[in-house]
Design a protein around this motif. Structure first.
Motif, PDB file in Angstrom:
ATOM      1  N   ALA A 295      78.467  68.246 -26.344  1.00  0.00           N
ATOM      2  CA  ALA A 295      78.805  66.850 -26.634  1.00  0.00           C
ATOM      3  C   ALA A 295      77.758  66.134 -27.492  1.00  0.00           C
ATOM      4  O   ALA A 295      78.108  65.469 -28.474  1.00  0.00           O
ATOM      5  CB  ALA A 295      79.063  66.094 -25.328  1.00  0.00           C
ATOM      6  N   PRO A 296      76.458  66.239 -27.170  1.00  0.00           N
ATOM      7  CA  PRO A 296      75.467  65.517 -27.993  1.00  0.00           C
ATOM      8  C   PRO A 296      74.879  66.331 -29.136  1.00  0.00           C
ATOM      9  O   PRO A 296      73.996  65.843 -29.840  1.00  0.00           O
ATOM     10  CB  PRO A 296      74.381  65.186 -26.962  1.00  0.00           C
ATOM     11  CG  PRO A 296      74.415  66.324 -25.998  1.00  0.00           C
ATOM     12  CD  PRO A 296      75.846  66.808 -25.960  1.00  0.00           C
ATOM     13  N   PHE A 297      75.345  67.558 -29.330  1.00  0.00           N
ATOM     14  CA  PHE A 297      74.687  68.456 -30.283  1.00  0.00           C
ATOM     15  C   PHE A 297      74.632  67.863 -31.691  1.00  0.00           C
ATOM     16  O   PHE A 297      73.554  67.710 -32.282  1.00  0.00           O
ATOM     17  CB  PHE A 297      75.403  69.808 -30.300  1.00  0.00           C
ATOM     18  CG  PHE A 297      74.953  70.723 -31.412  1.00  0.00           C
ATOM     19  CD1 PHE A 297      73.704  71.309 -31.388  1.00  0.00           C
ATOM     20  CD2 PHE A 297      75.785  70.986 -32.502  1.00  0.00           C
ATOM     21  CE1 PHE A 297      73.275  72.148 -32.412  1.00  0.00           C
ATOM     22  CE2 PHE A 297      75.370  71.819 -33.526  1.00  0.00           C
ATOM     23  CZ  PHE A 297      74.114  72.397 -33.483  1.00  0.00           C
ATOM     24  N   PHE A 298      75.781  67.525 -32.268  1.00  0.00           N
ATOM     25  CA  PHE A 298      75.810  67.052 -33.658  1.00  0.00           C
ATOM     26  C   PHE A 298      75.056  65.736 -33.807  1.00  0.00           C
ATOM     27  O   PHE A 298      74.272  65.557 -34.745  1.00  0.00           O
ATOM     28  CB  PHE A 298      77.254  66.898 -34.134  1.00  0.00           C
ATOM     29  CG  PHE A 298      77.920  68.199 -34.489  1.00  0.00           C
ATOM     30  CD1 PHE A 298      77.723  68.782 -35.718  1.00  0.00           C
ATOM     31  CD2 PHE A 298      78.728  68.849 -33.575  1.00  0.00           C
ATOM     32  CE1 PHE A 298      78.321  69.982 -36.054  1.00  0.00           C
ATOM     33  CE2 PHE A 298      79.338  70.044 -33.884  1.00  0.00           C
ATOM     34  CZ  PHE A 298      79.134  70.619 -35.125  1.00  0.00           C
ATOM     35  N   ASP A 299      75.279  64.796 -32.888  1.00  0.00           N
ATOM     36  CA  ASP A 299      74.598  63.499 -32.974  1.00  0.00           C
ATOM     37  C   ASP A 299      73.082  63.665 -32.950  1.00  0.00           C
ATOM     38  O   ASP A 299      72.358  63.017 -33.706  1.00  0.00           O
ATOM     39  CB  ASP A 299      75.017  62.615 -31.798  1.00  0.00           C
ATOM     40  CG  ASP A 299      76.418  62.041 -31.976  1.00  0.00           C
ATOM     41  OD1 ASP A 299      76.945  62.130 -33.093  1.00  0.00           O
ATOM     42  OD2 ASP A 299      76.962  61.512 -31.001  1.00  0.00           O
ATOM     43  N   THR A 300      72.609  64.536 -32.051  1.00  0.00           N
ATOM     44  CA  THR A 300      71.167  64.696 -31.882  1.00  0.00           C
ATOM     45  C   THR A 300      70.525  65.357 -33.091  1.00  0.00           C
ATOM     46  O   THR A 300      69.484  64.910 -33.580  1.00  0.00           O
ATOM     47  CB  THR A 300      70.875  65.520 -30.611  1.00  0.00           C
ATOM     48  OG1 THR A 300      71.502  64.903 -29.484  1.00  0.00           O
ATOM     49  CG2 THR A 300      69.384  65.602 -30.360  1.00  0.00           C
ATOM     50  N   VAL A 301      71.138  66.414 -33.603  1.00  0.00           N
ATOM     51  CA  VAL A 301      70.561  67.108 -34.764  1.00  0.00           C
ATOM     52  C   VAL A 301      70.575  66.202 -35.991  1.00  0.00           C
ATOM     53  O   VAL A 301      69.602  66.142 -36.750  1.00  0.00           O
ATOM     54  CB  VAL A 301      71.323  68.417 -35.046  1.00  0.00           C
ATOM     55  CG1 VAL A 301      70.786  69.077 -36.321  1.00  0.00           C
ATOM     56  CG2 VAL A 301      71.193  69.378 -33.875  1.00  0.00           C
TER      57      VAL A 301
ATOM     58  N   PRO B 122      65.216  65.844 -32.314  1.00  0.00           N
ATOM     59  CA  PRO B 122      64.790  64.478 -32.015  1.00  0.00           C
ATOM     60  C   PRO B 122      65.073  64.138 -30.550  1.00  0.00           C
ATOM     61  O   PRO B 122      65.988  64.691 -29.946  1.00  0.00           O
ATOM     62  CB  PRO B 122      65.667  63.626 -32.954  1.00  0.00           C
ATOM     63  CG  PRO B 122      66.093  64.563 -34.027  1.00  0.00           C
ATOM     64  CD  PRO B 122      66.210  65.910 -33.393  1.00  0.00           C
ATOM     65  N   ARG B 123      64.310  63.215 -29.992  1.00  0.00           N
ATOM     66  CA  ARG B 123      64.477  62.889 -28.579  1.00  0.00           C
ATOM     67  C   ARG B 123      65.796  62.181 -28.305  1.00  0.00           C
ATOM     68  O   ARG B 123      66.367  62.307 -27.212  1.00  0.00           O
ATOM     69  CB  ARG B 123      63.325  62.002 -28.100  1.00  0.00           C
ATOM     70  CG  ARG B 123      61.994  62.737 -28.048  1.00  0.00           C
ATOM     71  CD  ARG B 123      60.909  61.872 -27.444  1.00  0.00           C
ATOM     72  NE  ARG B 123      59.641  62.600 -27.389  1.00  0.00           N
ATOM     73  CZ  ARG B 123      59.295  63.418 -26.401  1.00  0.00           C
ATOM     74  NH1 ARG B 123      60.127  63.607 -25.393  1.00  0.00           N
ATOM     75  NH2 ARG B 123      58.129  64.041 -26.423  1.00  0.00           N
ATOM     76  N   HIS B 124      66.286  61.419 -29.289  1.00  0.00           N
ATOM     77  CA  HIS B 124      67.515  60.667 -29.078  1.00  0.00           C
ATOM     78  C   HIS B 124      68.423  60.789 -30.294  1.00  0.00           C
ATOM     79  O   HIS B 124      67.952  60.930 -31.428  1.00  0.00           O
ATOM     80  CB  HIS B 124      67.217  59.182 -28.814  1.00  0.00           C
ATOM     81  CG  HIS B 124      66.513  58.945 -27.515  1.00  0.00           C
ATOM     82  ND1 HIS B 124      67.165  58.890 -26.312  1.00  0.00           N
ATOM     83  CD2 HIS B 124      65.192  58.761 -27.244  1.00  0.00           C
ATOM     84  CE1 HIS B 124      66.290  58.680 -25.345  1.00  0.00           C
ATOM     85  NE2 HIS B 124      65.085  58.602 -25.879  1.00  0.00           N
ATOM     86  N   ALA B 125      69.728  60.727 -30.041  1.00  0.00           N
ATOM     87  CA  ALA B 125      70.729  60.764 -31.108  1.00  0.00           C
ATOM     88  C   ALA B 125      70.974  59.368 -31.638  1.00  0.00           C
ATOM     89  O   ALA B 125      70.688  58.367 -30.977  1.00  0.00           O
ATOM     90  CB  ALA B 125      72.040  61.347 -30.581  1.00  0.00           C
ATOM     91  N   ARG B 126      71.500  59.305 -32.849  1.00  0.00           N
ATOM     92  CA  ARG B 126      71.982  58.029 -33.368  1.00  0.00           C
ATOM     93  C   ARG B 126      73.313  57.691 -32.738  1.00  0.00           C
ATOM     94  O   ARG B 126      74.071  58.578 -32.342  1.00  0.00           O
ATOM     95  CB  ARG B 126      72.161  58.095 -34.888  1.00  0.00           C
ATOM     96  CG  ARG B 126      70.862  57.961 -35.635  1.00  0.00           C
ATOM     97  CD  ARG B 126      71.112  58.014 -37.123  1.00  0.00           C
ATOM     98  NE  ARG B 126      71.487  59.358 -37.529  1.00  0.00           N
ATOM     99  CZ  ARG B 126      71.726  59.695 -38.784  1.00  0.00           C
ATOM    100  NH1 ARG B 126      71.671  58.797 -39.730  1.00  0.00           N
ATOM    101  NH2 ARG B 126      72.041  60.934 -39.085  1.00  0.00           N
ATOM    102  N   THR B 127      73.631  56.429 -32.652  1.00  0.00           N
ATOM    103  CA  THR B 127      74.944  56.029 -32.165  1.00  0.00           C
ATOM    104  C   THR B 127      75.973  56.343 -33.231  1.00  0.00           C
ATOM    105  O   THR B 127      75.652  56.537 -34.402  1.00  0.00           O
ATOM    106  CB  THR B 127      74.988  54.524 -31.848  1.00  0.00           C
ATOM    107  OG1 THR B 127      74.811  53.799 -33.073  1.00  0.00           O
ATOM    108  CG2 THR B 127      73.877  54.145 -30.871  1.00  0.00           C
TER     109      THR B 127
END
Length: 484
Positions: free
Chosen positions: A383-389, A459-464
């Motif tokens: 779920a967070p893979f693309f946002d985080t990278v 990165p520690r956090h993904a973009r919204t």
């Protein structure tokens, strides 16, 4: 983006979703149907691997240039070419009489799917306002969830039902009505769009990437059947060399003012390079898990295709629950991926223990706890893979980064089919199905440990989603494929 969004935009969305459903179903169904296909038209054990690998490898190769074709020739036109080709490829799969014909048709499907899918996402970006985009792209989640739960069940039911004597062929022929809807709806409701800036196609770069990928996957699948001859290792080494040439060529093309397939500056970013390694290994592990488990239930436990499809439901449902929960967990950043990997390892370990305790008498009910936990862990990572990278790249690099990550996902799926499928079949030569599956699951855990280490590079956090959408001219966060 136009000031007034296209008035048929919600109808257009369902047309685009029909194309997505075709792709999702075709990436799932052959794992369930492979034993029946092989029993009908013959072929070696590698045929089972190629049914999935040919599709995902062709998809990975095609996605590198698929989005650019829409920029050059117009997204609606290219979408229709892809939809027609994918439908014809499905018909060719359904009519295949020998393994080579079916594998070739699967590769054709994957290639045309890669031409079709990026156009729909690009059109959605143009026809929906920024406020509507969250709702529109949010529709992909439920569609993916229903497809990953229902795809294997539908495939198993169609094979067992043997409608009109078609047997396994119906898993491909069922694409005909979906394809006709996607084509007819595309003609009637999709608007034309073309990039105002002249974009040049990097044909040599595409050929280099395709050659390097094929040189890697082919010996991994075929080498085992030929007892690992020297040429298999030569081809793998040549693949690494061609990938190096590809990287050099892309840097050179960028310096001379051309349009590279992949922005060379991306590889200087630790987060993106780490994300590529993570994605390649994780999607290999995930796809290999689905393939070998499906083969184990049918060849080892002698489940019917329908029963094998039903057995996988807990894992699919666990994945869907994780996707639904992902928004609430977003604030924890990459920690969610670490937690997901731990949960997935516990699930895979629980599956090894269940097989050890129950042996050949294991029932689907006994598999439910481990499969549910493993599926939930998969979803927490995906779920967070693309946002985080993508949080590690600059706004002008987002389009190239998105396409590259999606290609890496598909290449990982092809490698997972090749690597873990080969491990499974190699073990069957010397032991029983239970021990072969346990050993393969142990290799899976080792791969997940590598993924766990790679997460620290992100990165520690993904973009919204709002930040990502405002950063690029193309959809910044592609929806991950639930390849199984």
């Amino acid at each position: 983006m136009p000031d007034t969004p296209y008035r048929w935009r919600w109808v257009a969305l369902f047309v685009i979703l029909a194309a997505e459903v075709m792709d999702l179903l075709d990436s799932l169904v052959t794992n369930i149907a492979a034993p029946a296909i092989r029993a009908d038209i013959g072929g070696g054990e590698s045929t089972i691997q190629w049914l999935g690998a040919a599709y995902t490898l062709a998809m990975a190769i095609g996605l590198i240039t698929g989005g650019r074709l829409g920029d050059i020739f117009g997204r609606r036109r290219v979408y229709l070419i892809g939809a027609v080709g994918f439908t014809l490829g499905s018909i060719a799969c359904g009519l295949a009489q020998e393994p080579a014909q079916l594998v070739a048709a699967r590769a054709f499907q994957g290639l045309l799917g890669a031409v079709m899918l990026p156009q729909g996402l690009g059109i959605m970006k143009e026809i929906f306002s920024e406020k509507e985009q969250a709702t529109a792209f949010g529709m992909f989640g439920p569609v993916m969830g229903l497809s990953t739960v229902g795809g294997p069940i539908l495939a198993g039911w169609l094979v067992d039902a043997d409608l009109w004597g078609t047997g396994w062929r119906m898993i491909f022929l069922i694409n005909i009505p979906l394809g006709l809807f996607a084509i007819g709806g595309g003609i009637a409701f999709l608007p034309e769009w073309k990039n105002a800036r002249a974009v040049r196609l990097d044909l040599l770069g595409a050929l280099l990437a395709a050659a390097a990928s094929a040189l890697m996957v082919y010996p991994l699948v075929q080498g085992r059947e030929h007892d690992w001859p020297a040429w298999a290792f030569v081809l793998i080494g040549l693949s690494v060399a061609v990938f190096a040439v590809f990287g050099w060529y892309e840097r050179r093309r960028s310096r001379t003012g051309g349009d590279p397939l992949v922005e060379p500056s991306l590889f200087a970013k630790r987060g993106f390079s780490g994300g590529m390694v993570l994605g390649l290994v994780f999607f290999s592990a995930m796809t290999g898990f689905w393939l070998t488990f499906s083969l184990y239930t049918q060849l080892g436990l002698h489940y019917s295709p329908f029963k094998a499809g039903l057995t996988g439901i807990p894992s699919s449902l666990g994945m869907v629950v994780a996707f639904v929960s992902s928004q609430a967990l977003q604030r924890f950043g990459r920690t969610v991926m670490h937690a997901g990997l731990v949960v997935m390892v516990l699930g895979v370990g629980g599956l090894i223990l269940t097989l050890q305790l129950a042996g050949t008498g294991v029932t689907p009910w006994q598999l439910i706890p481990a499969l549910t936990v493993a599926g939930f862990g998969m979803g927490l990572v995906m779920a967070p893979f693309f946002d985080t990278v993508l949080a590690s790249v600059e706004p002008h690099e987002t389009g190239s980064a998105s396409g590259t990550l999606t290609s890496v996902q598909q290449l990982g799926a092809a490698l997972g089919t090749a690597i873990l499928g080969t491990v499974f079949f190699e073990r069957i030569k010397t032991t029983d199905f239970v021990k072969a599956e346990q050993f393969t699951l142990g290799v899976e855990i080792a791969m997940l440990v590598v993924v766990f280490a790679a997460v620290f590079l992100l990165p520690r956090h993904a973009r919204t989603h709002a930040e990502a959408a405002s950063d690029a001219d193309t959809p910044a966060v592609p929806e991950p494929e639930l390849t199984a």
